[in-house]
Design a protein around this motif. Structure first.
Motif, PDB file in Angstrom:
ATOM      1  N   ASP A  79       0.668  15.591  -8.160  1.00 56.14           N
ATOM      2  CA  ASP A  79       1.143  14.325  -7.585  1.00 56.14           C
ATOM      3  C   ASP A  79       0.524  14.142  -6.200  1.00 56.14           C
ATOM      4  OD1 ASP A  79       2.448  12.055  -6.909  1.00 56.14           O
ATOM      5  OD2 ASP A  79       4.474  12.891  -6.925  1.00 56.14           O
ATOM      6  N   ILE A  80      -0.563  13.391  -6.114  1.00 57.32           N
ATOM      7  CA  ILE A  80      -1.258  13.142  -4.848  1.00 57.32           C
ATOM      8  C   ILE A  80      -1.322  11.632  -4.636  1.00 57.32           C
ATOM      9  CG2 ILE A  80      -3.357  13.512  -3.516  1.00 57.32           C
ATOM     10  CD1 ILE A  80      -3.985  15.868  -5.357  1.00 57.32           C
ATOM     11  N   GLN A  81      -0.978  11.192  -3.444  1.00 55.80           N
ATOM     12  CA  GLN A  81      -0.885   9.762  -3.157  1.00 55.80           C
ATOM     13  C   GLN A  81      -1.621   9.424  -1.864  1.00 55.80           C
ATOM     14  OE1 GLN A  81       3.327   9.321  -2.895  1.00 55.80           O
ATOM     15  NE2 GLN A  81       3.686  10.117  -4.949  1.00 55.80           N
ATOM     16  N   PHE A  82      -2.184   8.224  -1.822  1.00 54.71           N
ATOM     17  CA  PHE A  82      -2.718   7.646  -0.593  1.00 54.71           C
ATOM     18  C   PHE A  82      -1.641   6.733  -0.017  1.00 54.71           C
ATOM     19  CE2 PHE A  82      -6.824   8.149  -2.993  1.00 54.71           C
ATOM     20  CZ  PHE A  82      -7.322   9.160  -2.193  1.00 54.71           C
ATOM     21  N   VAL A  83      -1.328   6.951   1.247  1.00 54.53           N
ATOM     22  CA  VAL A  83      -0.350   6.100   1.924  1.00 54.53           C
ATOM     23  C   VAL A  83      -1.068   5.433   3.090  1.00 54.53           C
ATOM     24  CG1 VAL A  83       1.949   5.971   2.937  1.00 54.53           C
ATOM     25  CG2 VAL A  83       1.424   7.771   1.289  1.00 54.53           C
ATOM     26  N   ASN A  84      -1.291   4.120   2.978  1.00 53.99           N
ATOM     27  CA  ASN A  84      -2.094   3.383   3.945  1.00 53.99           C
ATOM     28  C   ASN A  84      -1.219   2.534   4.869  1.00 53.99           C
ATOM     29  OD1 ASN A  84      -4.449   4.339   2.648  1.00 53.99           O
ATOM     30  ND2 ASN A  84      -4.344   2.669   1.160  1.00 53.99           N
ATOM     31  N   TYR A  85      -1.658   2.442   6.115  1.00 58.84           N
ATOM     32  CA  TYR A  85      -0.984   1.600   7.102  1.00 58.84           C
ATOM     33  C   TYR A  85      -2.040   0.840   7.894  1.00 58.84           C
ATOM     34  CZ  TYR A  85       3.016   4.586   6.078  1.00 58.84           C
ATOM     35  OH  TYR A  85       4.007   5.273   5.436  1.00 58.84           O
ATOM     36  N   GLU A  93       0.801  -1.211   0.000  1.00 59.45           N
ATOM     37  CA  GLU A  93       0.000   0.000   0.000  1.00 59.45           C
ATOM     38  C   GLU A  93       0.829   1.252   0.000  1.00 59.45           C
ATOM     39  OE1 GLU A  93      -0.186  -2.322   2.365  1.00 59.45           O
ATOM     40  OE2 GLU A  93       0.129  -1.516   4.362  1.00 59.45           O
ATOM     41  N   ASN A  94       2.142   1.157   0.115  1.00 53.77           N
ATOM     42  CA  ASN A  94       2.981   2.342   0.223  1.00 53.77           C
ATOM     43  C   ASN A  94       3.961   2.443  -0.931  1.00 53.77           C
ATOM     44  OD1 ASN A  94       1.726   2.829   2.602  1.00 53.77           O
ATOM     45  ND2 ASN A  94       3.352   2.052   3.904  1.00 53.77           N
ATOM     46  N   GLU A  95       3.577   1.916  -2.084  1.00 52.26           N
ATOM     47  CA  GLU A  95       4.487   1.983  -3.200  1.00 52.26           C
ATOM     48  C   GLU A  95       4.740   3.416  -3.618  1.00 52.26           C
ATOM     49  OE1 GLU A  95       2.812  -0.472  -6.181  1.00 52.26           O
ATOM     50  OE2 GLU A  95       3.259  -2.348  -5.157  1.00 52.26           O
ATOM     51  N   ALA A  96       3.767   4.245  -3.425  1.00 52.38           N
ATOM     52  CA  ALA A  96       3.901   5.659  -3.799  1.00 52.38           C
ATOM     53  C   ALA A  96       4.415   6.413  -2.618  1.00 52.38           C
ATOM     54  CB  ALA A  96       2.565   6.215  -4.270  1.00 52.38           C
ATOM     55  N   GLY A  97       5.660   6.766  -2.653  1.00 54.58           N
ATOM     56  CA  GLY A  97       6.245   7.477  -1.514  1.00 54.58           C
ATOM     57  C   GLY A  97       6.755   8.807  -1.940  1.00 54.58           C
ATOM     58  N   LEU A  98       7.908   9.173  -1.436  1.00 51.30           N
ATOM     59  CA  LEU A  98       8.496  10.452  -1.793  1.00 51.30           C
ATOM     60  C   LEU A  98       9.030  10.381  -3.216  1.00 51.30           C
ATOM     61  CD1 LEU A  98      10.383  11.198   1.504  1.00 51.30           C
ATOM     62  CD2 LEU A  98       8.413  12.397   0.617  1.00 51.30           C
ATOM     63  N   PRO A  99       8.975  11.463  -3.960  1.00 53.10           N
ATOM     64  CA  PRO A  99       9.450  11.461  -5.330  1.00 53.10           C
ATOM     65  C   PRO A  99      10.940  11.255  -5.378  1.00 53.10           C
ATOM     66  CG  PRO A  99       8.985  13.681  -4.626  1.00 53.10           C
ATOM     67  CD  PRO A  99       8.504  12.769  -3.537  1.00 53.10           C
ATOM     68  N   ASN A 100      11.402  10.631  -6.481  1.00 51.49           N
ATOM     69  CA  ASN A 100      12.833  10.412  -6.630  1.00 51.49           C
ATOM     70  C   ASN A 100      13.524  11.742  -6.822  1.00 51.49           C
ATOM     71  OD1 ASN A 100      12.540   7.655  -6.469  1.00 51.49           O
ATOM     72  ND2 ASN A 100      12.165   7.438  -8.683  1.00 51.49           N
ATOM     73  N   LYS A 153      -6.920  -1.723  12.062  1.00 56.72           N
ATOM     74  CA  LYS A 153      -7.659  -0.923  11.095  1.00 56.72           C
ATOM     75  C   LYS A 153      -6.677  -0.215  10.159  1.00 56.72           C
ATOM     76  CE  LYS A 153     -11.985  -1.333  12.660  1.00 56.72           C
ATOM     77  NZ  LYS A 153     -13.145  -1.754  11.823  1.00 56.72           N
ATOM     78  N   THR A 154      -7.196   0.234   9.027  1.00 56.00           N
ATOM     79  CA  THR A 154      -6.372   0.961   8.063  1.00 56.00           C
ATOM     80  C   THR A 154      -6.459   2.458   8.316  1.00 56.00           C
ATOM     81  OG1 THR A 154      -6.636  -0.742   6.368  1.00 56.00           O
ATOM     82  CG2 THR A 154      -5.963   1.448   5.628  1.00 56.00           C
ATOM     83  N   VAL A 155      -5.312   3.084   8.445  1.00 54.14           N
ATOM     84  CA  VAL A 155      -5.222   4.541   8.576  1.00 54.14           C
ATOM     85  C   VAL A 155      -4.606   5.085   7.294  1.00 54.14           C
ATOM     86  CG1 VAL A 155      -3.994   6.403   9.743  1.00 54.14           C
ATOM     87  CG2 VAL A 155      -5.120   4.641  11.090  1.00 54.14           C
ATOM     88  N   THR A 156      -5.225   6.125   6.745  1.00 51.39           N
ATOM     89  CA  THR A 156      -4.817   6.667   5.448  1.00 51.39           C
ATOM     90  C   THR A 156      -4.263   8.073   5.589  1.00 51.39           C
ATOM     91  OG1 THR A 156      -6.539   5.370   4.333  1.00 51.39           O
ATOM     92  CG2 THR A 156      -5.587   7.217   3.108  1.00 51.39           C
ATOM     93  N   ASN A 157      -3.114   8.303   4.972  1.00 52.50           N
ATOM     94  CA  ASN A 157      -2.554   9.645   4.829  1.00 52.50           C
ATOM     95  C   ASN A 157      -2.738  10.096   3.384  1.00 52.50           C
ATOM     96  OD1 ASN A 157      -1.540   9.604   7.492  1.00 52.50           O
ATOM     97  ND2 ASN A 157       0.360   8.632   6.816  1.00 52.50           N
ATOM     98  N   VAL A 158      -3.100  11.352   3.190  1.00 51.91           N
ATOM     99  CA  VAL A 158      -3.171  11.942   1.854  1.00 51.91           C
ATOM    100  C   VAL A 158      -1.966  12.865   1.706  1.00 51.91           C
ATOM    101  CG1 VAL A 158      -4.575  13.211   0.199  1.00 51.91           C
ATOM    102  CG2 VAL A 158      -5.684  11.875   2.002  1.00 51.91           C
ATOM    103  N   VAL A 159      -1.103  12.570   0.740  1.00 55.46           N
ATOM    104  CA  VAL A 159       0.154  13.307   0.577  1.00 55.46           C
ATOM    105  C   VAL A 159       0.222  13.850  -0.847  1.00 55.46           C
ATOM    106  CG1 VAL A 159       2.668  13.210   0.770  1.00 55.46           C
ATOM    107  CG2 VAL A 159       1.253  11.749   2.236  1.00 55.46           C
ATOM    108  N   GLY A 160       0.365  15.177  -0.967  1.00 55.46           N
ATOM    109  CA  GLY A 160       0.477  15.821  -2.270  1.00 55.46           C
ATOM    110  C   GLY A 160       1.778  16.590  -2.389  1.00 55.46           C
TER     111      GLY A 160
END
Length: 794
Positions: free
Chosen positions: A211-217, A3-10, A426-433
């Protein structure tokens, strides 16, 4: 992590070897000025005329080249490393000509043929004269524009930046924030955390953020049980719920708010024991009570405030208590706040997913079995229930003076408390743009808000937070669509799971820790921006206090009534916690607060009350305060993201350290001596190396980059390993505005009073000493690097 494949940009990180040439005033000789003196100008003109005559007479004139072409690059003049030793006063043409004649092979190399006729000589002189006149006029034009235009551009760059910021910020409108707030409130009752996250993502995308990503944990949450907790008086058998309502009535009129009156990650079960009033639960209170009564497996009646809750619970647990009834004394609240019957929620989680302490909750991580984080049964209750337990009237105000709630020492109360909670993953979601920077995309300014997690009880403050960050994104993207970008990247984060212990921000920080340690420049917090409507309350790292104070003063100058505002470095609630305490990132936060709330005990904000949307709109009906917070925060974000040199103040850190050692504190002479050395190094660093911040002509890119790297890492020296529960690891932050000393030293002195040994005090003083020394070495190392580079250049 699936679920965290989309992280900080290279990002392509620049090399660590940097050169920084420092030019001191005492090294500049009379002949080394930026513009030549008149004598030098005349000598240079003669040089040029003589050289031209010689070259025109040479046989190979068609192959004429400038000898200095390799050393001068007009297009990259700012990056050229100038060597002062190479700049010599001009010599006369006659002297240079005589030296050439002294060479043995001069006649053979530069033999001239005899003139063919006087006519040819006249034509040749005429050509030379015309060429000299043309060059002279051309030189005057170059000198004029170089002297007039360049300084003007340099001095006006700051004005242009300020105009740009104002153009961006003027598009922020209170009405837009109000609409966004009301739209978000409609999602409050959603049972799906992802629905709110998708709504935020949709809004940000519509505004142009690319560039907006969902980062789930997947994290361990402690939720309320199916039935509310209860407190029963053993003497009468009366049963009450946390809000003071009898259990029989609550069955008829159930409320979701009643379920969420609980302490997340408390132990669960039943305990019947005597209630002992411990007041605020500090070391002196417990020392006094333990002399009077046996406290083993008793229930503590504890007031929230004055010290971190986790610290007070650790003292009670160590003393042997079995349970805690937690409440807020009405005398500690502003008169406008009538919360006697309101329930509240607290979290006993210091931060992050309790099942993965210190590492991210990604797929494959080992999960520890930690259903509770304390052995105590902890139950928040309302002040009205406390009044019933101690047989006291609810209204304790006489002649305008409030009498605090307290249980008489000669009376005994035995109660039965029952705590019901459920632990689930439970799943907690961060929205990161991301808005990628233009010149330094690998440097991040993080702007953090938080959104409502469906499993939590966090009132409506999240809607204000999210509406404000959305309003700033809207105004910023209007300018980006016209081709502008900040120099550094801006990362917009809407965190999930904040109410349970800042879980979303902690997990994201632990997930990308190595990148964030190197690249994060600053964190701007938008947590709970509207808590009152009377006073602007600003919190900032010492290095950012000067910048924040400037914004406060400017804001006050535009308002008819603006009370004296102060900027302090104190512990705050919210997701800034991880960035302050684990990354040492400079942080700031603007918020509106009730003045009387600021004058009361600290740490009352640890309680989460059910502030509904109508309450927020009552405090700010026209959303003008929301607009002010957005503009203040936005301007600071723009300055940090766009200024060539980070607007951080090194000297303010050293001053803060010295102020933290003032007072009647024993055995601090060694600390004071080290603090003096730190201030000396900081003063030298600020005066000698911060010139690029004020002089655009000294902003060599390599020099500025190395300087910014030092500025962004200044606070990392003040992160200590061991602190009492609930205390900041970053010792630059005090417990509250009323204390100016280092918090770990204050706590150690209090403990030293009740213990025969001063070992704890010595350990705390050693931690502070090492931090100050590390900071002093850090500044000195920076100066040494600059000095060694300068010597190498020369």
């Amino acid at each position: 992590m699936g679920e965290n494949e989309a992280g900080l940009p290279n990002t392509s990180l620049q090399g660590k070897k940097m050169a920084y040439q420092k030019v001191n005033a005492d090294q500049r000789g009379p002949g080394h000025s930026q513009y030549l003196d008149n004598d030098d100008l005349q000598a240079t003109a003669l040089d040029l005329e003589w050289d031209m005559e010689k070259e025109l007479e040479e046989p190979g004139f068609d192959q004429f080249q400038l000898d200095s072409t390799e050393n001068q690059n007009l297009e990259n003049s700012e990056t050229v490393d100038l060597s002062l030793d190479s700049i010599q006063p001009a010599t006369s043409p006659k002297g240079r000509f005589q030296r050439l004649q002294e060479e043995p092979d001069y006649a053979t190399r530069y033999a001239r043929s005899a003139p063919k006729s006087n006519h040819c000589s006249f034509c040749r002189l005429l050509k030379i004269l015309c060429m000299a006149i043309i060059l002279f006029i051309f030189g005057i034009l170059i000198g004029y524009y170089a002297h007039e235009n360049c300084p003007s551009n340099a001095t006006s760059s700051g004005t242009i930046d300020l105009q740009l910021y104002q153009e961006i910020l003027k598009t922020i409108q209170a009405e837009d924030i109000k609409k966004s707030f009301r739209n978000l409130v409609q999602l409050y009752k959603s049972e799906d955390d992802m629905e709110i996250s998708k709504e935020i993502e949709t809004q940000w995308t519509s505004l142009g953020l690319e560039d907006i990503q969902f980062v789930n944990y997947s994290v361990l949450l402690n939720l309320p049980g199916p039935f509310p907790s209860s407190v029963t008086l053993s003497s009468s058998g009366q049963c009450f719920h946390p809000n003071g309502q009898p259990c029989s009535e609550a069955r008829k009129h159930s409320s979701q708010d009643l379920l969420y009156s609980y302490a997340a990650y408390s132990a669960k079960g039943t305990l019947e024991a005597e209630v002992i009033d411990v007041s605020y639960g500090n070391a002196d209170d417990l020392k006094r009570i333990k002399k009077m009564k046996n406290v083993t497996n008793r229930i503590a009646l504890l007031k929230l405030g004055k010290l971190p809750l986790l610290y007070k619970l650790s003292l009670l647990e160590k003393a042997g208590f079995g349970g805690v009834l937690l409440y807020i004394d009405p005398c500690d609240l502003p008169k406008t706040a009538n919360l006697s019957y309101d329930t509240f929620m607290v979290s006993l989680n210091p931060g992050g997913d309790p099942s993965t302490p210190g590492y991210p909750s990604i797929s494959g991580s080992f999960r520890q079995n930690r259903p509770n984080l304390t052995s105590l049964l902890v139950q928040p209750i309302s002040a009205s229930l406390v009044a019933k337990l101690i047989s006291s009237p609810n209204d304790r105000t006489k002649n305008g003076v409030c009498s605090p709630l307290e249980l008489p020492n000669n009376e005994e109360r035995i109660i039965n408390m029952q705590v019901e909670t459920v632990t689930k993953f439970k799943t907690v979601t961060n929205v990161v743009g991301y808005l990628k920077g233009l010149t330094s995309p690998d440097r991040y300014i993080i702007v953090g808000s938080h959104h409502h997690t469906a499993y939590s009880y966090s009132g409506q403050e999240w809607a204000s937070s999210t509406a404000i960050i959305t309003a700033f994104i809207r105004s910023l993207m209007l300018r980006v669509k016209r081709g502008w970008r900040p120099n550094r990247s801006i990362v917009f984060c809407s965190w999930g799971g904040t109410a349970f212990g800042n879980i979303g921000s902690y997990e994201w920080g632990e997930d990308f820790k190595k990148v964030l340690q190197k690249n994060v420049v600053a964190y701007v917090s938008l947590h709970s921006p509207i808590r009152g409507n009377l006073s602007l309350y600003s919190v900032a790292s010492p290095s950012l206090q000067q910048l924040v104070a400037e914004k406060n003063n400017f804001n006050c100058s535009r308002r008819a009534q603006c009370p004296d505002t102060n900027v302090s470095s104190v512990q705050i609630q919210g997701d800034a916690n991880y960035f302050i305490n684990h990354l040492g990132v400079p942080t700031l936060q603007f918020a509106y607060e009730d003045i009387k709330a600021l004058q009361g005990p600290s740490f009352l904000s640890e309680a989460l009350f059910p502030n509904h949307a109508t309450k927020i709109e009552e405090m700010d009906p026209f959303f003008s305060l929301h607009e002010t917070i957005t503009k203040l925060s936005g301007e600071v974000i723009l300055q940090i993201a766009n200024e060539p040199v980070l607007p951080f103040n090194a000297l303010d850190i050293a001053i803060e350290v010295q102020n933290s050692l003032k007072g009647d504190q024993p055995n601090t002479h060694q600390l004071l001596a080290q603090a003096t050395r730190l201030r000396d190094s900081a003063e030298l660093f600020q005066s000698d190396e911060m010139r690029p911040a004020n002089d655009p002509k000294e902003r060599v890119p390599v020099r500025v980059r190395m300087l910014n790297d030092i500025l962004q890492d200044m606070e990392k020296s003040f992160l200590v390993q061991q602190v009492p529960p609930g205390f900041y690891r970053n010792i630059l932050y005090h417990l509250d505005e009323k204390t100016s000393q280092f918090s770990i030293l204050l706590e150690a002195w209090e403990r030293c009073k009740s213990l025969a040994s001063n070992e704890t005090l010595q350990e705390a003083m050693s931690e502070v000493l090492h931090s100050i020394n590390s900071a002093q070495v850090y500044f000195k190392a920076g100066l040494d690097v600059f000095e060694s580079v300068l010597l190498g250049k020369n």
